[in-house]
Each structure stands twice: as structure tokens, then as C-alpha cells.
Design an enzyme around this catalytic site. Structure first.
Site, short mmCIF file in Angstrom:
data_model
loop_
_atom_site.label_atom_id
_atom_site.label_comp_id
_atom_site.label_asym_id
_atom_site.label_seq_id
_atom_site.Cartn_x
_atom_site.Cartn_y
_atom_site.Cartn_z
N SER A 56 0.71 -1.18 0.01
CA SER A 56 -0.15 0.03 0.03
C SER A 56 0.87 1.12 -0.22
O SER A 56 2.01 1.31 0.42
CB SER A 56 -0.72 0.16 1.22
OG SER A 56 -1.69 1.18 1.46
N TYR A 116 -1.74 -0.70 10.60
CA TYR A 116 -1.92 -0.94 9.21
C TYR A 116 -0.49 -0.31 8.29
O TYR A 116 -0.07 -1.33 7.59
CB TYR A 116 -2.96 -0.29 8.42
CG TYR A 116 -3.19 -0.59 6.98
CD1 TYR A 116 -3.77 -2.00 6.92
CD2 TYR A 116 -2.95 0.34 5.90
CE1 TYR A 116 -3.94 -2.08 5.26
CE2 TYR A 116 -3.27 0.16 4.66
CZ TYR A 116 -3.71 -1.10 4.30
OH TYR A 116 -4.12 -1.51 3.01
#
Length: 699
Positions: free
Chosen positions: A577, A590
Site C-alpha cells: 500500500s 496498518y
């Protein structure tokens, strides 16, 4: 013979279906072809040939003419449609007898078939066309039933034909398909008027009828009679393969051993081209490969041309005991490599001995069929369908050997005759007409999180480019829905949990059993938790680390074990990501996990380059439409972080990138495809698929 008395074939004729096409002879011929082709005991995929003759108006003279409709070149009767048949003037086809100059000019006749075309939308006529055209019957079946080939391949085939059917069946000796064989069938009928069919030595069966239905029934009855004869012989004589000298391992142990060994075999079969595998431990296979007569019969090769064209002239029998420890890869490789070298050398000698001045170049000398006594049969070919069909054909060949041995003694074609079929210029021309292989043909891709969203899009893209795909996900319901979108022989699914190493091992096991190994692993499984530091719990932290980081580690570790067995290199692509590169609020769990994914990929790229294993990363950002992580709390958390509503998120993410583009799952899939199919000298790289986020630029 009544319908209920069929024991060895299936009666599939449905009057309600035929009623709808009762005035269309061609449609009835296609229907008959399809139901015959659906029974592998009658004929295999691509095998056999069917036809019918109708009266049509000649568009040039407006006179009635007889037209023969016959399966075209390369077709399959089980799936035959109008687009797969050829329509020819029957009288013109028969007039070719006036110009036929003999067997030495056989191939020249094929070009003349085109001068007999009635239907301009015809498929290219096959080499079997004159076999149907020179016989007068309205409906004709040319089939390769196991029982009939067993009769045809028996040492005393003509005598056995007479014993089973008396004067009602004709017999002709082996002859390569073509115009000469058509003339032989015509003469056989002239010499034996009133017969119901003809047995072709070492080849198959011709039967016929005045209607599609009577032709169908005739075929079933002839096959039934041969099957019953053979089963009676087996009952009288007992075990026809000389008895079992090897005992099979229990089912689960067989599968475990096959899954471990398959990648090694796949690598050994790939000395010229990468292959896709198939495995079966069918009882018929085990009965043969565990028998005393395996070593005598297997080297003889198959009899029917349709069999050996797909299985090669003979299989490779592994000199391994069922109890062999196959976990020591290097030791097993050292044991098996000489056997593969010997097989290739023997095939090359076969080619050199039998070739002539016009023979095509030698083809891949590796085995297609590999037999492991006590375990099962592996087959390797250019794609899954071809590997599976080769396996089915060899099971048919086993049935033929079983039947012929029960009757008297199995005989195979002389090597020169087999070569003349395998390297026939017409067969080579058929191969040359095959579509060009796709960029990911011969490769197997395993994708985690493939039940939907980005993972499913990646699987779709790789499959569309020719790869076989293994879909794995925590949700079996999503997998069941996802798998329905793929063609047969393209994909399998395995419900799995990337946080469980045993679950991962099972996924790889199923991939190896289904396709022979793995070439591409894409870790797309994920979840997202967006919370400020004080609200991030140990549970939040652990699940992110386990799914994203530990899962990636274990997937890579087990993938590398398979890659090293295959010795073909491989790809690992991790879906990380933008958040692994960019610092943002409410994202400690995350973002940290994504950063770990990225750096682990770089570390593995550095470690695995010597094995030609490439490890790369795709960084998505703002994939809202169709992405699973936007279902639930993550969307709410990101909206709060940016001070907007959840409904405003798509517009927010689309506007903030440099290209002002919405990013879709398919865009991420394209990024993966570029890494595994185009950028083949790239490793340790990160591709951002985010529309351009300056703060996420890698450099």
C-alpha cells in the site's frame, strides 16, 4: 436389445429433445455426436468422427444434390456444433477416385477436398472425410471405444471379430487414415454386403444407419457386444496383467507423495518448455501400474493413433518404490534425472531412425505420461486441458491393453507406422494452425484474498492472459461464487487462512496436484484497521501483522520450496500500500504492517535472485470501488482522519492524485501482470498504482 440391457455404455437418447429437431437431419447428427462424445468409454475428447448425408438444393443448378456433413479437422464430437462441421458434395468427393494415384500421393488428396465443398462456411475437412464419403450410408459413426480398440489391437483381431459378430461385421487391417483407407472400407462393404459395421485393425470402429437414431443404436449395440465378450474373457482368465506385485499406498498418502513429487517431475519435463501437470490415482491406473506386466506392456506403447498422438509413443515408468522418501529433493532429483535423460535419448533415436526427408523437426522429447507404481499417473502438457485429456487417453490405452490381453495378446503399432502418424505433414499443419500461446500460458498463479476485490481482479487478469489460477481466501462462499466465472481447466479454489502455515501448505498441495506446481504467488489477502495509537489494541496489531506480514512470510517460504524443486525460477508479488511509504494519522498498525511487507520483499529479492526468483511489490492507493477493505470500519476511520464523510471518500481519493483518476481493482491487476509477464528482469521493485501520489514516490 432393449435400453435397460445396456451394461457397458450409457443410453442417452432423449426423444423430447429430438422432437424439437425432427425435421433437421444435421441437427440430429450433431445431437447424436454430442451424446456419443460425452461417454469416454466410446471416444475421447477430439477423437472419432461422425457424419450424415442430406439432399440439398445446389445453389448453382437449383438441382437436388447429396451433401455430406462431417466433423471438421481438429473438432470434438462431444462439443460439436454447426460451425465445426464441413459440408461437401458427395458425388464430387467420390469422383476423386478418378484422380487418386495411390498411397504415395495420399497427402495430395487432402487439398482436393476443398474442391468438393458445398457449404462455404465449412470447417476444414479432416483426413477422415473420404472414409465417410466413400460409404453409402446416410448416417455414419467412426468411434474409438476401448472395447473395440482392444479387439482391433488383439493379436488375432480378425478372428476375434468373426467370433463376436459372425458375418455381421467387416474387418480391415491397419492403414493410416486417408483416401486409401476409404477405398478399403468401400471394398470391404462390397465384399460383405449387409454388414452393420467394420473393425479397423489397431484403430477403431465404423458403424452406420438409415437414421441418426438407428446409427446411434447400432453403435451402442456393437460396443456392448465387444465389451461383454471381453468381460467374459476376463472372468474366465482372471487377472490379465499378471497379478499385482506392488501395493498402493493409502489414498491420503498417495496424494501427499504425489503433491511433493509433482514439482520435481514438472521441472524435469521442462527441459524444452514449461508444462502444466495433471495427476490421477484412478483404480484402473493403479491396477495397471502395480502389475507384473507393466514392464512388458508400457514400453510397447499405445495402438490407436488418437491415443499416442496425445500420450507420446510410450510412458516413463519411475523406478521408485511407493515407500520412497520423496522429501529429499536433491536425492530424488539425482535418481530421476538419468531416467529423463534416457527417455529423451530414446525418443531422439526413435525420431532419427524413422524420419524421412520431409519429416518436420523433432518435437519436445520429454515424456507426457509418467507412471509411479503404488502412487498413480502424472501427465504433463502445454495446458491443463491437454494434460488432463492425455491422462484420459492413457486410461483408455490401459483399458485397451486389458481387453486385448484378455482376448489373446496385445499388439501395438510398429514404430515406423506410429512415427508416420506422429510426424505426418498433415498433423504438423494442424499443429501450425493452433492459436499462438498467450503470455502466461504454461504458468500457474496462486492468489490469496481471491474471493473478491483486488485478489479476484488479479486472478481474472492472469487467467485472461493464459495462466492457470489457484484462488484462495478465508471465505469459501466467496470462492464458490468466484470460481464460477472461469472456464473449465483454468482455475481451482482452496479455502485457506494465510495466518495458518498448515492451511497454506494445503493450498500449495492442492495447486501441485491440480497443475503440477506453481510459478507465480500473489499475496493480496488483507484487511485494514484505521485507529489512532491510543485506540489500537493488541488484537488489532496482531491480526494486521499475522495476515499481512506473517502470511506473506509463510507464503514466500513455502513457495520457494516448490520453486527450487522445479528449478524454473518464479515470481512473488506482494500487494502492499501507499501507506507503507507515507506517514499519516490514525494508521500505525496498518502502515507499519505494509512497510514490513515492502521491506520483506526487498530482503527476499536480494536473497532469492540466484534462484531466478523475482520478488516485487504493487502499491495500490484509494481503491474504493470493488475493494473488500472498504467494507466496514476502515472507511469510517479514513473518513474521520480526513474530516469528511464516508460517502465523500471516492471523490476525495480520485481528486488527490496527480492524474485525477479513480483507481480500480483491475488497475492493480495490470500492475501485477506487468511484473510477471513484461518486466521479467525486474526484482526488488515497487510499482505504485495510485494515480500519482508525490509523497509516495519511491525515489
Amino acid at each position: 436389445m432393449s435400453i435397460k440391457n445396456y451394461r457397458y455404455v450409457d443410453y442417452l437418447w432423449d426423444d423430447t429433445k429430438v422432437e424439437k429437431i425432427k425435421n433437421d437431419e444435421v441437427a440430429q447428427f450433431l445431437y447424436r455426436s454430442n451424446i456419443l462424445g460425452s461417454d469416454l468409454r466410446i471416444t475421447n475428447y477430439g477423437g472419432g468422427n461422425t457424419s450424415c448425408k442430406t439432399i440439398e438444393k445446389d445453389p448453382l443448378t437449383n438441382k437436388d444434390v447429396e451433401v455430406m456433413w462431417v466433423k471438421g479437422s481438429g473438432g470434438d464430437i462431444g462439443t460439436l456444433t454447426r460451425s465445426g462441421i464441413a459440408g461437401l458434395y458427395t458425388d464430387r468427393l467420390r469422383d476423386l477416385k478418378k484422380v487418386y494415384k495411390g498411397g504415395a500421393y495420399e497427402d495430395e488428396m487432402v487439398a482436393l477436398f476443398n474442391h468438393c465443398i458445398f457449404d462455404l462456411d465449412s470447417k476444414a475437412p479432416s483426413i477422415d472425410t473420404p472414409l465417410h464419403g466413400l460409404l453409402p450410408f446416410k448416417h455414419i459413426d467412426h468411434l474409438h471405444p476401448d472395447a473395440l480398440i482392444a479387439v482391433a489391437a488383439a493379436k488375432d483381431s480378425e478372428k476375434v471379430t468373426k467370433e463376436i459378430w459372425g458375418d455381421t461385421m467387416g474387418w480391415v487391417p491397419w492403414k493410416k487414415p486417408g483416401f486409401e483407407l476409404g477405398l478399403m472400407l468401400e471394398k470391404c462393404l462390397a465384399d460383405n454386403p449387409g454388414i452393420r459395421g467394420i473393425v479397423l485393425g489397431s484403430h477403431g470402429l465404423f458403424t452406420w444407419g438409415d437414421t441418426s437414431y438407428t446409427c446411434y443404436i447400432n453403435s451402442l449395440e456393437v460396443i456392448e457386444m465387444a465389451s461383454a465378450y471381453i468381460e467374459n474373457k476376463i472372468s474366465e482368465n482372471g487377472d490379465v496383467f499378471g497379478g499385482q506385485i506392488v501395493e498402493s499406498l493409502p489414498k491420503e498418502e498417495r496424494l501427499e507423495k504425489a503433491a511433493i513429487l509433482a514439482p520435481i517431475l514438472r521441472g524435469l519435463c521442462a527441459s524444452e518448455n514449461r508444462m502444466i501437470g495433471h495427476f490421477t490415482d484412478d483404480e484402473k491406473v493403479l491396477d495397471f501400474i502395480n502389475s507384473k506386466d507393466l514392464q512388458r506392456l508400457a514400453p510397447m506403447g499405445t495402438s490407436c493413433p488418437d491415443h499416442f498422438l496425445r500420450t507420446k509413443i510410450q510412458p516413463l515408468v519411475l523406478n521408485l518404490s511407493p515407500s520412497e522418501d520423496v522429501n529429499n529433493t536433491e536425492l530424488i532429483f539425482e535418481k530421476l534425472e538419468p531416467a529423463f535423460d534416457s527417455y529423451r535419448k530414446e525418443y531422439e533415436e526413435y525420431y532419427e531412425t524413422c524420419k524421412n526427408d520431409t519429416s518436420p523437426a523433432i518435437r519436445d522429447a520429454n515424456p507426457v505420461i509418467i507412471l509411479y507404481p503404488g502412487i498413480g499417473m502424472f501427465s504433463f502438457a502445454k495446458n491443463k486441458q491437454t494434460a488432463r485429456v492425455a491422462s484420459e487417453f492413457y486410461i483408455n490405452a490401459i483399458n485397451v491393453m486389458r481387453g486385448a490381453e484378455a482376448i489373446s495378446e496385445y499388439t501395438s503399432l510398429p514404430r515406423q507406422e506410429a512415427f508416420d502418424i506422429e510426424y505426418w505433414l498433415l498433423e504438423e499443419a494442424k499443429l501450425q494452425r493452433m492459436p499462438k500461446e498467450q503470455s502466461l500460458s504454461r504458468k500457474v498463479a496462486l492468489i490469496t484474498g481471491a474471493g473478491g476485490g483486488i485478489g479476484k481482479a488479479i486472478a481474472d487478469k492472469l487467467a485472461s492472459e493464459g495462466a492457470n489460477v489457484v484462488l484462495t481466501d478465508l471465505s469459501e462462499d466467496r470462492l464458490k461464487e468466484a470460481i464460477e466465472t472461469y472456464k473449465n481447466d483454468t482455475a481451482i479454489y482452496v479455502q485457506g487462512d494465510v495466518t495458518d502455515s498448515n492451511s497454506i501448505a494445503n493450498t500449495y498441495k492442492q495447486a501441485c496436484l491440480a497443475f503440477g506446481g506453481v510459478d507465480i504467488v500473489v499475496h493480496s489477502a488483507g484487511l485494514a484497521i484505521s485507529k489512532p495509537l491510543e485506540e489500537t489494541t493488541d488484537k488489532d496489531w496482531d491480526i494486521l501483522q499475522n495476515v499481512l506480514v506473517k502470511g506473506q512470510f509463510e507464503l514466500a517460504k513455502q513457495a520457494v520450496e516448490i520453486y527450487r524443486k522445479q528449478k524454473l525460477g518464479g515470481d512473488i508479488v506482494n500487494i502492499a500500500s501507499k501507506n507503507g511509504l507515507v506517514s499519516g494519522p490514525n494508521n500505525v498498525g496498518y502502515g507499519t504492517a505494509k512497510a514490513a511487507q515492502q521491506h520483506m520483499s526487498r530482503l527476499l529479492a536480494a536473497e532469492l535472485g540466484a534462484d531466478k526468483i523475482r520478488v516485487n511489490v504493487v502499491n495500490p492507493d484509494g481503491v474504493i470501488v470493488g475493494s473488500k477493505i472498504w467494507e466496514g470500519e476502515w472507511a469510517k476511520g479514513r473518513a474521520e482522519a480526513y474530516g469528511i464523510t464516508v460517502e465523500e471518500l471516492p471523490a476525495h481519493y480520485a481528486k488527490r492524485n496527480l492524474l485525477n483518476e479513480i483507481i480500480y481493482p483491475a488497475d492493480i491487476a495490470n500492475g501485477v501482470f506487468s511484473l510477471v509477464a513484461i518486466l521479467d528482469k525486474s526484482t526488488g521493485n515497487i510499482i505504485n498504482v495510485d494515480g500519482g501520489m508525490a509523497n509516495a514516490f519511491v525515489r
